[in-house]
Design a protein around this motif. Structure first.
Motif, PDB file in Angstrom:
ATOM      1  N   ILE A 193       0.899  -1.296  -0.085  1.00  0.00           N
ATOM      2  CA  ILE A 193      -0.144  -0.094  -0.084  1.00  0.00           C
ATOM      3  C   ILE A 193       0.718   1.323  -0.108  1.00  0.00           C
ATOM      4  O   ILE A 193       0.644   2.257  -0.659  1.00  0.00           O
ATOM      5  N   TYR A 194       1.788   1.420   0.953  1.00  0.00           N
ATOM      6  CA  TYR A 194       2.599   2.598   1.059  1.00  0.00           C
ATOM      7  C   TYR A 194       3.672   2.705  -0.007  1.00  0.00           C
ATOM      8  O   TYR A 194       4.024   3.627  -0.868  1.00  0.00           O
ATOM      9  N   GLY A 195       4.000   1.382  -0.809  1.00  0.00           N
ATOM     10  CA  GLY A 195       4.600   1.442  -1.997  1.00  0.00           C
ATOM     11  C   GLY A 195       3.884   1.965  -3.170  1.00  0.00           C
ATOM     12  O   GLY A 195       4.451   2.842  -4.016  1.00  0.00           O
ATOM     13  N   GLN A 196       2.612   1.841  -3.220  1.00  0.00           N
ATOM     14  CA  GLN A 196       1.880   2.203  -4.442  1.00  0.00           C
ATOM     15  C   GLN A 196       1.522   3.797  -4.227  1.00  0.00           C
ATOM     16  O   GLN A 196       1.452   4.595  -5.065  1.00  0.00           O
ATOM     17  N   ILE A 197       1.291   4.091  -2.930  1.00  0.00           N
ATOM     18  CA  ILE A 197       1.230   5.564  -2.510  1.00  0.00           C
ATOM     19  C   ILE A 197       2.312   6.243  -2.893  1.00  0.00           C
ATOM     20  O   ILE A 197       2.061   7.554  -3.468  1.00  0.00           O
ATOM     21  N   GLY A 198       3.333   6.020  -2.690  1.00  0.00           N
ATOM     22  CA  GLY A 198       4.753   6.426  -2.861  1.00  0.00           C
ATOM     23  C   GLY A 198       4.967   6.849  -4.411  1.00  0.00           C
ATOM     24  O   GLY A 198       5.145   7.807  -5.037  1.00  0.00           O
ATOM     25  N   GLN A 199       4.664   5.319  -5.209  1.00  0.00           N
ATOM     26  CA  GLN A 199       4.888   5.582  -6.535  1.00  0.00           C
ATOM     27  C   GLN A 199       3.666   6.552  -7.224  1.00  0.00           C
ATOM     28  O   GLN A 199       4.122   7.279  -8.214  1.00  0.00           O
ATOM     29  N   THR A 200       2.490   6.799  -6.575  1.00  0.00           N
ATOM     30  CA  THR A 200       1.390   7.352  -7.365  1.00  0.00           C
ATOM     31  C   THR A 200       1.727   8.844  -7.109  1.00  0.00           C
ATOM     32  O   THR A 200       1.907   9.757  -7.837  1.00  0.00           O
ATOM     33  N   LYS A 201       2.363   9.277  -5.939  1.00  0.00           N
ATOM     34  CA  LYS A 201       2.643  10.523  -5.681  1.00  0.00           C
ATOM     35  C   LYS A 201       3.941  11.168  -6.543  1.00  0.00           C
ATOM     36  O   LYS A 201       3.797  12.181  -7.123  1.00  0.00           O
TER      37      LYS A 201
END
Length: 271
Positions: A193-201
């Motif tokens: 989840i946090y990996g996807q959040i970071g990627q998205t940002k």
């Protein structure tokens, strides 16, 4: 009423529209092994469960990224609804211009998202679709879809973790209570989840900077998009039915033309 169908790598999502109102939606797993009769009977059953008669369906619009299911699916529509569906692809009126180097490489799902994003939110707009793959596309103020980024979706990343490692288990994809995980399951959830959040940002900010559209609206859709949208200031709108609405918009743009089914007009091949 019209039936719109979004054929993805994981699910087939169906929506029924009355004008611009989504009356109901339902899903099937994208099973390549289904026959046209199985698709047809399941579809009629799901319509009936939602109090919709097949006679109520005036037309059908399909977008698919899974070519292998199309012969059986299209024939199920012909056989059980008596309708010749429109299929997103060459010859379909979209109202946008595809300005990438090879327009034929643009997937039907990207075209539908581009149409919906531009028609509903104006341009420039960045549309993120959190599906099996996570896609990022920009449509400018002229209605030109000119760039896109494709990355592994959360489910693909999760599947790689538990299938390609000896000891990591299959886990529910959800945000853990803290990024400071203390055991395996929450550690995996935090990474996903946090990996996807970071990627998205990062991708959103880099696309804004590189395009010069620093103030463009960012719209997210897709099954797991809400989790990410709730955690990122970069996403302005989460619209869970964006793709279905895009198909409805495309149907309205094409309803006066005759659907061209090409290779899908013959009867079922042996299965």
């Amino acid at each position: 009423m019209i039936l719109v169908i979004d054929v993805g790598n994981t699910n087939i999502t169906f929506g029924v529209y009355s004008g611009e109102k989504l009356v109901t939606s339902f899903r099937m797993i994208s099973q390549i092994s289904h026959t046209s009769d199985e698709y047809g009977l399941n579809l009629i059953s799901l319509l009936n469960l939602n109090n919709i008669k097949k006679e109520d369906i005036e037309g059908v619009m399909i977008a698919s990224v899974v070519p292998q299911v199309m012969h059986a699916l299209v024939n199920s529509i012909l056989k059980y609804l008596g309708k010749k569906p429109y299929i997103v692809g060459p010859g379909i009126k979209t109202g946008i211009k595809v300005k990438i180097d090879n327009p034929r490489e643009a997937g039907p799902d990207l075209i539908v998202d581009a149409v919906a994003g531009f028609e509903l939110y104006g341009g420039p707009v960045l549309v993120i679709d959190f599906g099996t793959a996570t896609t990022y596309i920009i449509v400018n103020e002229k209605g030109e879809f000119f760039t896109g980024v494709v990355s592994p979706g959360i489910r693909i990343s999760a599947k790689a973790l538990w299938e390609d490692t000896a000891k990591l288990p299959e886990v529910e994809i959800k945000k853990p209570e803290s990024i400071l995980a203390k055991e395996t399951i929450s550690s995996m959830q935090a990474g996903l989840i946090y990996g996807q959040i970071g990627q998205t940002k990062y991708i959103v900010n880099e696309m804004k900077k590189a395009s010069g559209y620093t103030d463009m609206k960012v719209v997210a859709t897709g099954g797991l998009g809400r989790i990410i949208a709730d955690e990122t200031e970069e996403i302005d709108v989460y619209d869970p039915t964006l793709t279905l609405r895009g198909l409805q918009i495309l149907y309205e743009k094409n309803r006066k033309s005759k659907p061209q089914l090409r290779e899908f007009e013959d009867g079922d091949r042996p299965e």
